[in-house]
Motif scaffolding. Structure first.
Motif, short mmCIF file in Angstrom:
data_model
loop_
_atom_site.label_atom_id
_atom_site.label_comp_id
_atom_site.label_asym_id
_atom_site.label_seq_id
_atom_site.Cartn_x
_atom_site.Cartn_y
_atom_site.Cartn_z
N UNK A 28 66.28 -26.47 -30.75
CA UNK A 28 66.34 -27.87 -31.18
C UNK A 28 64.95 -28.46 -31.19
N UNK A 29 64.77 -29.53 -30.43
CA UNK A 29 63.46 -30.18 -30.36
C UNK A 29 62.52 -29.59 -29.35
N UNK A 30 62.96 -28.56 -28.62
CA UNK A 30 62.11 -27.92 -27.60
C UNK A 30 61.39 -26.73 -28.20
N UNK A 31 60.07 -26.77 -28.17
CA UNK A 31 59.25 -25.67 -28.69
C UNK A 31 58.95 -24.73 -27.52
N UNK A 32 59.80 -23.71 -27.33
CA UNK A 32 59.75 -22.87 -26.13
C UNK A 32 58.61 -21.85 -26.18
N UNK A 33 58.34 -21.28 -27.35
CA UNK A 33 57.25 -20.32 -27.51
C UNK A 33 56.39 -20.77 -28.69
N UNK A 34 55.09 -20.88 -28.45
CA UNK A 34 54.17 -21.44 -29.44
C UNK A 34 53.14 -20.40 -29.85
#
Length: 272
Positions: A28-34
């Motif tokens: 969703x709105x959580x960028x867990x791995x960038x």
């Protein structure tokens, strides 16, 4: 930040066996791995560390095929591969041992090590394979071979019920089950959590044995003492992104903790 920007690999560094580049994962709105870059070589223990929420478990699950990433590339011995489910990972020789171990406590060690791939007796051609009697002797032979490969010396019998084993012995059994004949990458999620001193020693010895047998080992832990004992390199994640990768012999626990909690200044030089 790519690994190329924060590590200098000398000419003697072993080539990576498993390498991923630019891994992205959103919930969703959580960028867990960038855009995470990560690698591990055969005969190496790569520690993966970071504070809670850094992305360690998410990366492990992506590598194991339990989660599908939103972007990035996978390589085995620098050949591009696809990992979109656990079957893909298993076929590439990638296995994970989760913290809960997923052992059947009512079964003995031999049965746990053969779970899902139990040998059956020959001479019953009129029966489908799933109805044929189990070959208990072959199961025991395979179990003893698996235990001997990892030199688990505290286990007296492969016929012992798992429910009666110590925490260290159970962890060793879970690792032995993951390390099949075709396994080349073993990922361990907090393998010494909640273990006593003696049990932790058993598990760390098994991890060292995995390195000695040419496996590529990914080791997640919050225990700095264990990390510095068994790892060759340490990769730090923070807020889903790479911070740095160090050779274990060229850093300190304090430096790792600072990187985990505060990140690094752009001018910091990190060799690995």
């Amino acid at each position: 930040m790519s690994l190329e920007n924060n590590q200098q690999v000398g000419p003697s560094a072993p080539p990576p066996h498993l390498r991923v580049a630019g891994i992205e994962k959103r919930f969703g709105g959580v960028h867990a791995l960038k855009g995470v870059d990560f690698e591990v070589a055969r005969g190496e223990v790569m520690a993966l560390v970071g504070d809670n929420g850094a992305g360690k478990s998410t990366l492990m699950k992506v590598l194991a095929g339990a989660l599908v990433c939103d972007g990035g590339d996978f390589f085995i011995d620098e050949e591009p591969v696809v990992i979109s489910n656990p079957h893909d990972a298993g076929a590439l020789g990638i296995q994970i041992v989760y913290q809960d171990l997923a052992l059947c406590e009512n079964l003995d060690v031999a049965a746990n090590l053969s779970l899902g791939a139990e040998p059956v007796k020959s001479g019953w051609p009129f029966l489908p394979r799933f109805l044929r009697p189990l070959d208990d002797l072959e199961m025991e032979v395979r179990a003893k071979a698996a235990i001997d490969r990892l030199q688990v010396r505290t286990l007296r019998s492969v016929r012992a019920k798992v429910g009666g084993l110590s925490g260290g012995q159970r962890q060793a059994i879970a690792i032995a089950r993951a390390v099949g004949a075709e396994c080349s990458v073993v990922m361990l999620d907090e393998p010494t959590a909640a273990l006593g001193v003696a049990q932790t020693r058993q598990v760390l010895d098994v991890v060292k044995r995995l390195r000695d047998t040419g496996h590529a080992v990914v080791y997640i832990s919050h225990n700095m003492r264990d990390i510095f004992e068994v790892s060759d390199r340490i990769c730090v994640l923070r807020h889903g992104a790479n911070v740095a990768t160090w050779k274990t012999s060229e850093t300190t626990a304090d430096e790792i903790v600072v990187a985990m909690t505060a990140g690094l200044d752009s001018g910091t030089n990190n060799a690995a």
